[in-house]
Design a protein around this motif. Structure first.
Motif, PDB file in Angstrom:
ATOM      1  N   ILE A   6      30.813 -11.798  10.482  1.00  0.00           N
ATOM      2  CA  ILE A   6      30.417 -11.268   8.934  1.00  0.00           C
ATOM      3  C   ILE A   6      31.521 -10.568   8.542  1.00  0.00           C
ATOM      4  O   ILE A   6      31.242 -10.645   7.106  1.00  0.00           O
ATOM      5  N   VAL A   7      32.328 -10.206   9.267  1.00  0.00           N
ATOM      6  CA  VAL A   7      33.093  -9.015   8.123  1.00  0.00           C
ATOM      7  C   VAL A   7      34.140 -10.075   7.790  1.00  0.00           C
ATOM      8  O   VAL A   7      34.990 -10.097   6.633  1.00  0.00           O
ATOM      9  N   ILE A   8      34.332 -11.127   8.954  1.00  0.00           N
ATOM     10  CA  ILE A   8      35.355 -12.525   8.124  1.00  0.00           C
ATOM     11  C   ILE A   8      35.057 -12.356   6.979  1.00  0.00           C
ATOM     12  O   ILE A   8      35.632 -12.672   5.894  1.00  0.00           O
ATOM     13  N   SER A   9      33.814 -12.874   6.615  1.00  0.00           N
ATOM     14  CA  SER A   9      32.857 -13.911   6.411  1.00  0.00           C
ATOM     15  C   SER A   9      33.299 -12.912   4.957  1.00  0.00           C
ATOM     16  O   SER A   9      33.448 -14.042   3.374  1.00  0.00           O
ATOM     17  N   LEU A  10      32.683 -11.756   5.173  1.00  0.00           N
ATOM     18  CA  LEU A  10      32.816 -10.830   3.552  1.00  0.00           C
ATOM     19  C   LEU A  10      33.685 -10.139   2.749  1.00  0.00           C
ATOM     20  O   LEU A  10      33.950 -10.959   1.707  1.00  0.00           O
ATOM     21  N   LEU A  11      34.515 -10.696   3.588  1.00  0.00           N
ATOM     22  CA  LEU A  11      36.344 -10.142   3.747  1.00  0.00           C
ATOM     23  C   LEU A  11      36.633 -11.645   2.663  1.00  0.00           C
ATOM     24  O   LEU A  11      37.790 -11.541   1.281  1.00  0.00           O
ATOM     25  N   PHE A  12      36.108 -12.347   2.849  1.00  0.00           N
ATOM     26  CA  PHE A  12      36.630 -13.749   2.243  1.00  0.00           C
ATOM     27  C   PHE A  12      36.160 -13.626   0.968  1.00  0.00           C
ATOM     28  O   PHE A  12      37.265 -14.161   0.024  1.00  0.00           O
ATOM     29  N   ILE A  13      34.437 -13.542   1.303  1.00  0.00           N
ATOM     30  CA  ILE A  13      34.018 -13.577  -0.533  1.00  0.00           C
ATOM     31  C   ILE A  13      34.185 -12.509  -1.620  1.00  0.00           C
ATOM     32  O   ILE A  13      35.035 -13.223  -2.480  1.00  0.00           O
ATOM     33  N   PHE A  14      35.046 -11.507  -1.137  1.00  0.00           N
ATOM     34  CA  PHE A  14      35.629 -10.178  -1.706  1.00  0.00           C
ATOM     35  C   PHE A  14      37.143 -10.586  -1.731  1.00  0.00           C
ATOM     36  O   PHE A  14      37.393 -10.924  -3.285  1.00  0.00           O
ATOM     37  N   SER A  15      37.412 -11.240  -1.441  1.00  0.00           N
ATOM     38  CA  SER A  15      39.126 -11.868  -1.963  1.00  0.00           C
ATOM     39  C   SER A  15      39.046 -13.387  -2.676  1.00  0.00           C
ATOM     40  O   SER A  15      39.803 -13.085  -3.566  1.00  0.00           O
ATOM     41  N   ILE A  16      38.191 -14.348  -2.721  1.00  0.00           N
ATOM     42  CA  ILE A  16      37.452 -15.134  -3.560  1.00  0.00           C
ATOM     43  C   ILE A  16      36.967 -14.249  -5.148  1.00  0.00           C
ATOM     44  O   ILE A  16      37.743 -14.845  -6.183  1.00  0.00           O
ATOM     45  N   ALA A  17      36.300 -13.348  -4.456  1.00  0.00           N
ATOM     46  CA  ALA A  17      35.002 -12.796  -6.308  1.00  0.00           C
ATOM     47  C   ALA A  17      37.297 -11.896  -6.821  1.00  0.00           C
ATOM     48  O   ALA A  17      36.921 -11.907  -7.642  1.00  0.00           O
ATOM     49  N   ASN A  18      37.972 -11.181  -6.077  1.00  0.00           N
ATOM     50  CA  ASN A  18      38.668 -10.249  -6.476  1.00  0.00           C
ATOM     51  C   ASN A  18      40.054 -10.913  -7.263  1.00  0.00           C
ATOM     52  O   ASN A  18      40.452 -10.882  -8.298  1.00  0.00           O
ATOM     53  N   SER A  19      40.155 -12.791  -6.844  1.00  0.00           N
ATOM     54  CA  SER A  19      41.133 -13.267  -7.600  1.00  0.00           C
ATOM     55  C   SER A  19      40.718 -14.250  -9.173  1.00  0.00           C
ATOM     56  O   SER A  19      41.325 -14.619  -9.984  1.00  0.00           O
ATOM     57  N   SER A  20      39.613 -13.782  -8.697  1.00  0.00           N
ATOM     58  CA  SER A  20      38.581 -14.767  -9.353  1.00  0.00           C
ATOM     59  C   SER A  20      37.827 -14.032 -11.179  1.00  0.00           C
ATOM     60  O   SER A  20      37.250 -14.402 -11.531  1.00  0.00           O
ATOM     61  N   GLN A  21      37.896 -12.358 -10.566  1.00  0.00           N
ATOM     62  CA  GLN A  21      37.380 -11.659 -11.477  1.00  0.00           C
ATOM     63  C   GLN A  21      37.496 -11.380 -12.578  1.00  0.00           C
ATOM     64  O   GLN A  21      36.399 -11.572 -13.432  1.00  0.00           O
ATOM     65  N   PHE A 150      30.015  -6.223  -5.925  1.00  0.00           N
ATOM     66  CA  PHE A 150      30.158  -6.707  -4.546  1.00  0.00           C
ATOM     67  C   PHE A 150      30.507  -7.465  -4.074  1.00  0.00           C
ATOM     68  O   PHE A 150      31.660  -7.536  -4.074  1.00  0.00           O
ATOM     69  N   THR A 151      30.586  -8.711  -4.866  1.00  0.00           N
ATOM     70  CA  THR A 151      31.024 -10.083  -5.052  1.00  0.00           C
ATOM     71  C   THR A 151      31.548 -10.518  -5.303  1.00  0.00           C
ATOM     72  O   THR A 151      32.375 -11.873  -5.633  1.00  0.00           O
ATOM     73  N   LYS A 152      31.099 -10.549  -6.717  1.00  0.00           N
ATOM     74  CA  LYS A 152      31.141 -10.794  -8.392  1.00  0.00           C
ATOM     75  C   LYS A 152      30.274 -12.564  -8.455  1.00  0.00           C
ATOM     76  O   LYS A 152      30.966 -13.328  -9.313  1.00  0.00           O
ATOM     77  N   GLU A 153      29.568 -12.633  -7.094  1.00  0.00           N
ATOM     78  CA  GLU A 153      28.372 -13.693  -7.259  1.00  0.00           C
ATOM     79  C   GLU A 153      27.239 -13.833  -8.611  1.00  0.00           C
ATOM     80  O   GLU A 153      26.385 -12.938  -8.253  1.00  0.00           O
ATOM     81  N   ASN A 154      27.240 -14.956  -8.815  1.00  0.00           N
ATOM     82  CA  ASN A 154      26.505 -14.254 -10.743  1.00  0.00           C
ATOM     83  C   ASN A 154      25.224 -15.079  -9.926  1.00  0.00           C
ATOM     84  O   ASN A 154      24.213 -14.007 -11.056  1.00  0.00           O
ATOM     85  N   LYS A 155      24.806 -15.615  -9.019  1.00  0.00           N
ATOM     86  CA  LYS A 155      23.571 -16.043  -8.478  1.00  0.00           C
ATOM     87  C   LYS A 155      22.619 -14.173  -8.409  1.00  0.00           C
ATOM     88  O   LYS A 155      21.253 -14.248  -8.705  1.00  0.00           O
ATOM     89  N   TYR A 156      23.300 -13.139  -8.324  1.00  0.00           N
ATOM     90  CA  TYR A 156      22.895 -12.081  -8.234  1.00  0.00           C
ATOM     91  C   TYR A 156      22.397 -11.270  -9.416  1.00  0.00           C
ATOM     92  O   TYR A 156      21.763 -11.060  -9.375  1.00  0.00           O
ATOM     93  N   ALA A 157      23.728 -11.313 -10.314  1.00  0.00           N
ATOM     94  CA  ALA A 157      23.577 -10.986 -11.810  1.00  0.00           C
ATOM     95  C   ALA A 157      22.132 -11.941 -12.329  1.00  0.00           C
ATOM     96  O   ALA A 157      21.309 -11.111 -13.264  1.00  0.00           O
ATOM     97  N   ASP A 158      22.030 -13.433 -11.898  1.00  0.00           N
ATOM     98  CA  ASP A 158      20.912 -13.691 -12.759  1.00  0.00           C
ATOM     99  C   ASP A 158      20.090 -13.607 -12.739  1.00  0.00           C
ATOM    100  O   ASP A 158      18.683 -13.069 -13.416  1.00  0.00           O
ATOM    101  N   PHE A 159      19.854 -12.972 -11.406  1.00  0.00           N
ATOM    102  CA  PHE A 159      18.264 -12.576 -10.825  1.00  0.00           C
ATOM    103  C   PHE A 159      17.994 -11.145 -11.350  1.00  0.00           C
ATOM    104  O   PHE A 159      16.531 -11.048 -11.740  1.00  0.00           O
TER     105      PHE A 159
END
Length: 407
Positions: A6-21, A150-159
């Protein structure tokens, strides 16, 4: 222990999110979000701790994401139109509830008018769904907004935006911006000022909307429309007979009236109203406290522990809000001993089991608000003992996701 996958998965999400923020959101990581009650600097710090593999923070965000994902998958929205009852106005867009501590009079054939049993909640209170559903909107939008932050995933903001639009903006489903029919008492009235206590957590909606600003489904127009709703609700609070009645309350109802006026005034840029209400709150604190820090109006209740902590949390929340106007209330004192730190220190011996709570308390003591107060006090008064005490009281509550990420 947090699952390493879970840690690795989350950190991957955060690294992608930070690069495209920069492409997805105007909020830059180098500047903290300008929330009004949640400390934006705390959010930014926790984002940095998550991306550096802080396991406590990762565990908290894992919990937030799990809740947010369930909200998105379930797709459930809420509206005042969901209730079966029709308010006295004939308009279901009007919020409606009954007094929770009021019961049928057994000496009357029809039970009317209802009589008060302090602290004993009538289960029929839940027959009208508005109070329960507005709570779900507040909880849901904040959970989703934090997941987005914390993730910059649009699905959360959308809902989150969908929940906001259904309750506050869409013509077919929105709540009218008043509480004329809040906590009515059968046989006595159709609404009271005390009903305003049911919107005391709407500041979470304001902060959630701030966190999802300029996302694909929450644009400038949406945000301004929400601010307009809150401005109209604030005007009703300040000018209506019911609002003025609540403004005169001398206990926790008065405290949370001030909290709401200040929060909504800040959100809608009515800073003069916020400043004026902060001054009123200073007098409230003066009238509610004894020099030893005790709260006689709350201690007289049948759930005295709950109300003492609830009211004190209101003090601390208002102090946080006042910082937006560059006003410090942390050591505000009108007469000797009457300040929020002394009010906190008054309950500390009970938390340490040095004293036994001798006041009426008809239900089990809870500590969620207490722990929030202690964590904030540790920072504001530079005293880590408050935080150590919070951990000893209830480590599970102390480590809960919202407290870990926003305090």
């Amino acid at each position: 222990m947090v699952n390493p996958k879970i840690v690795i998965s989350l950190l991957f999400i955060f690294s992608i999110a930070n690069s495209s923020q920069a492409q997805n959101n105007n909020l830059k990581e180098s500047s903290f979000p300008k929330t009004i009650a949640i400390d934006g600097q705390v959010l930014q710090k926790n984002l940095e701790l998550i991306t550096t593999n802080d396991l406590y923070k990762v565990k908290a965000i894992t919990s937030i994401l799990k809740k947010a994902d369930k909200l998105v998958v379930d797709g459930k929205t809420y509206s005042v139109m969901d209730k079966k009852q029709v308010p006295p106005s004939g308009d279901k867009h009007d919020y409606m509830s009954t007094g929770p501590y009021w019961w049928p009079d057994p000496s009357k054939p029809d039970g009317l008018p209802y009589i008060r049993k302090d602290g004993q909640r009538n289960p029929t209170y839940y027959d009208i769904t508005d109070s329960q559903e507005i709570d779900k909107v507040e909880d849901g939008v904040l959970t989703l907004a934090l997941a987005y932050y914390f993730t910059k995933e649009n699905k959360y903001a959308d809902f989150a935006s969908k929940l906001l639009k259904v309750w506050f903006l869409d013509a077919a489903t929105k709540q009218n911006p008043h509480l004329n029919f809040g906590q009515g008492i059968p046989g006595l009235n159709t609404g009271r000022g005390t009903g305003i206590i049911e919107t005391r957590d709407l500041f979470r909606v304001c902060d959630a909307a701030i966190l999802i600003q300029n996302t694909q489904n929450w644009n400038v127009k949406d945000h301004e429309e929400l601010k307009k709703w809150f401005s109209e609700y604030l005007t009703w609070m300040l000018e209506s007979p019911i609002g003025k009645d609540e403004a005169d309350s001398n206990n926790n109802h008065g405290t949370f009236y001030s909290e709401q006026v200040i929060a909504f005034a800040l959100f809608t840029n009515r800073l003069d109203v916020a400043s004026s209400e902060i001054e009123i709150f200073k007098n409230r604190m003066e009238s509610q406290l004894k020099p030893d820090g005790s709260q006689p109006f709350e201690l007289s209740r049948t759930k005295s522990w709950n109300y003492v902590n609830m009211n004190l949390y209101g003090y601390f929340l208002i102090a946080k809000l006042a910082e937006n106007n560059n006003i410090s209330l942390w050591n505000q004192q009108i007469t000797e001993g009457k300040n929020m730190k002394n009010a906190l220190d008054w309950i500390v011996p009970y938390l340490k089991n040095e004293k036994k709570w001798e006041y009426e308390q008809i239900q089990k003591m809870g500590y969620e608000e207490t722990i929030k107060i202690l964590k904030l006090a540790a920072k504001k008064y530079s005293n880590p003992e408050y935080e150590n005490l919070a951990k000893r009281i209830d480590l599970k509550v102390y480590n809960s996701d919202i407290i870990q990420l926003t305090n």
